[in-house]
Write an enzyme that holds these catalytic residues in place. Sequence first.
Site, PDB file in Angstrom:
ATOM      1  N   GLU A 141       0.910  -1.004   0.222  1.00 19.60           N
ATOM      2  CA  GLU A 141      -0.030   0.094  -0.166  1.00 19.60           C
ATOM      3  C   GLU A 141       0.638   1.352   0.080  1.00 19.60           C
ATOM      4  O   GLU A 141       0.578   2.325  -0.432  1.00 19.60           O
ATOM      5  CB  GLU A 141      -1.117   0.253   0.973  1.00 19.60           C
ATOM      6  CG  GLU A 141      -1.690  -1.460   1.589  1.00 19.60           C
ATOM      7  CD  GLU A 141      -1.481  -2.286   1.293  1.00 19.60           C
ATOM      8  OE1 GLU A 141      -0.235  -2.835   1.897  1.00 19.60           O
ATOM      9  OE2 GLU A 141      -1.679  -3.568   1.387  1.00 19.60           O
ATOM     10  N   HIS A 211     -11.817  -5.730   8.195  1.00 19.13           N
ATOM     11  CA  HIS A 211     -12.324  -5.260   7.382  1.00 19.13           C
ATOM     12  C   HIS A 211     -13.990  -5.067   7.957  1.00 19.13           C
ATOM     13  O   HIS A 211     -15.348  -4.736   6.641  1.00 19.13           O
ATOM     14  CB  HIS A 211     -12.915  -6.867   6.644  1.00 19.13           C
ATOM     15  CG  HIS A 211     -12.111  -7.799   6.620  1.00 19.13           C
ATOM     16  ND1 HIS A 211     -11.473  -8.139   7.271  1.00 19.13           N
ATOM     17  CD2 HIS A 211     -11.227  -7.727   4.684  1.00 19.13           C
ATOM     18  CE1 HIS A 211     -10.399  -9.108   6.600  1.00 19.13           C
ATOM     19  NE2 HIS A 211     -10.176  -8.634   5.027  1.00 19.13           N
TER      20      HIS A 211
END
Lengths: 408, 274
Positions: A141, A211
């Site tokens: 990322e 999540h």
Amino acid sequence: MIRSISSFGRYPSFQQTNKIYKKTLSPFLRLQLTNYSSLYDHTAEPVKNLNVGVAHSSFLLNSIAKIRNDSELSQLGLAQAPTKKMNMCQAINDALTIALNKDNKAIVFGEDVAFGGVFRCTVNLSQTFGEERVFNTPLTEQGIVGFGIGVAAQGHTAIAEIQFADYIFPAFDQIVNEAAKIRYRSGGEYDVAGLTIRSPCSAVGHGALYHSQSPEAYFSHTPGLKVVVPRSPIQAKGLLLASIADRNPVIFLEPKTLYRSSVEQVPEADFSLPLSKAQILKPGTDITIVGYGSQIYTLENAITMVERDMPGISCELIDLRTILPWDVETVVNSVNKTGRLVISHEAPITSGFGAEIASEISNRCFTKLESPINRICGFDTPFPLIFERFYLPDLARCYEGIIKTLKY
Amino acid sequence: MMDQSFSNKNSHGKGRQMPIHYGSKKLNMATISSPLATQIPQAVGNAYALKREANGNCAICYFGEGAASEGDFHAALNMAATLKCPVIFYCRNNGYAISTPSAEQYKGDGIASRGEGYGIKTIRVDGNDIWAVYAATKKAKKFAVENNQPVLIEAMTYRVSHHSTSDDSSAYRPSKEVEDWTKRDNPILRLRKYMENQKIWSMEEEAEALKSIKTRVLEAFAAAEKMKKPTISTMFSDVYDNSPPHLQAQFEEVQALISKYPDYYKVNDFSSDL
């Protein structure tokens, strides 16, 4: 080492606590609910004559007639335009297609983007625009965002995807120290005007710690960034195209639970909705309620129930849409009219974006306020899998919170 | 494992994490976290502390070839080498990070070639050969502990399953490829063939074992599913060592709500706080 046991052993018993705190809940009103059903579930059963959930929302422009009558779309000249039925995932795909079509310097990239992405938002883009423009990156990322900064600094349009907002933190340094500060530190010589970072956020019913998070407040603390959270397909398309066109780095957080559950007739044209402009979804006179993203639908249901159970009361609901820089004026005007404010978001309450809104509104509307500003938010714990129903500011909590503020 | 997967009251993680995020203090197994590669530099820290304890122990850390693209991987290898930490980095290179094939993950000679660059002794092993994996790990441990140095192992294999239950890998790789690997070469098949060749296992025993194991799994499944969830107060514990006042107040808010709406919140699914 023994894992520490629950620290709640020294609590008053359940019944004692119940007696003490029952008085904080409305003693006469009771939400007519019997079953906990996901608000985002298409199959959510009508609860005591109220159809809850996104699929039943009156805010979704899911018919041609609603499109024709929508004031914002009318102002933008889109009310008569041809539309296509899309869910939020398809609307985002449509926005990316338009962006790639009109700007040859635009590229779309991230983990698993080439085959269509884990949520299918980038499906077919690689086939249509080629691997040079829509491609997989290695799994990093910080690499993705740093790369996007370089692309944008070179004057190109970088549309990066971080697979889940929970995984954006390795890129925090690149976003906060680099993307947000490049224009300032270079005296305006360099910028990353063309950088947009898309990422799915918020609760989905089974996402647990990693999540489910809503990290908007971390980024709202960073001058130089814009932060946007859409609530529906039309909003996602218009706000994403605006974010891509905007000459500042934008974090675009997509509530993943809405990808398929929200469906609208989306104008096929290339259009932008204004950033930093909140939208009054439902006008009202007695209380202002501010939310954004998927929380809007919980608030919609709570308002419907409050207005049914307290005849004569009308609530004003505002979708903030852009978290940073936020539309102070719309909220101030509303609170000056209603005298009461409830703010609701999924992210933990402490230092959540609601704190910023509450602070600014108490400063601007102090003499008009008739009750304390009430924040109905996620609790200050990590996002807990099996306790999600208690963690979230759900229908019952919003209903009770709004009534508490109204009765103050 | 079943308790963890069903988030019931017996689960080590107290129902807070998604399935397959187990861990056990008793077994010295750090609890799994979803973010990728974060565990790799942590293992280096564990190893440094173990070195200071001088008990002949080392840390071993597992990750995939996709996670090895994260910054944490590179930071970890460099820290381990420079600080002379007895840690084994065990990379399971199974060819896919969700949909991304290893050909798009790196261009060098796998993950093993990176060990050399950081000055780390490295072994590449056939990950489908259980004895080779055992021997490599054993040798790595001996070397790490005796020399206070890290070792990198790259085990080559193929991911025959989907990434997760929410993934359909036919969207990005041919089903035939998966079938071939399933039939031709995978660790379970290889071990079975070895045992059959050694005459210590047979087709009949295989069939019987599959049947009885399936029954036991389903029994454990049913038992774990039936079990109540942890107490609702568990949501607020372990955030800190002791619960600060604001979390106590938030728990009280939950208690008031669930006492007003017990059916709506399905309070009976949970163990009692009383």
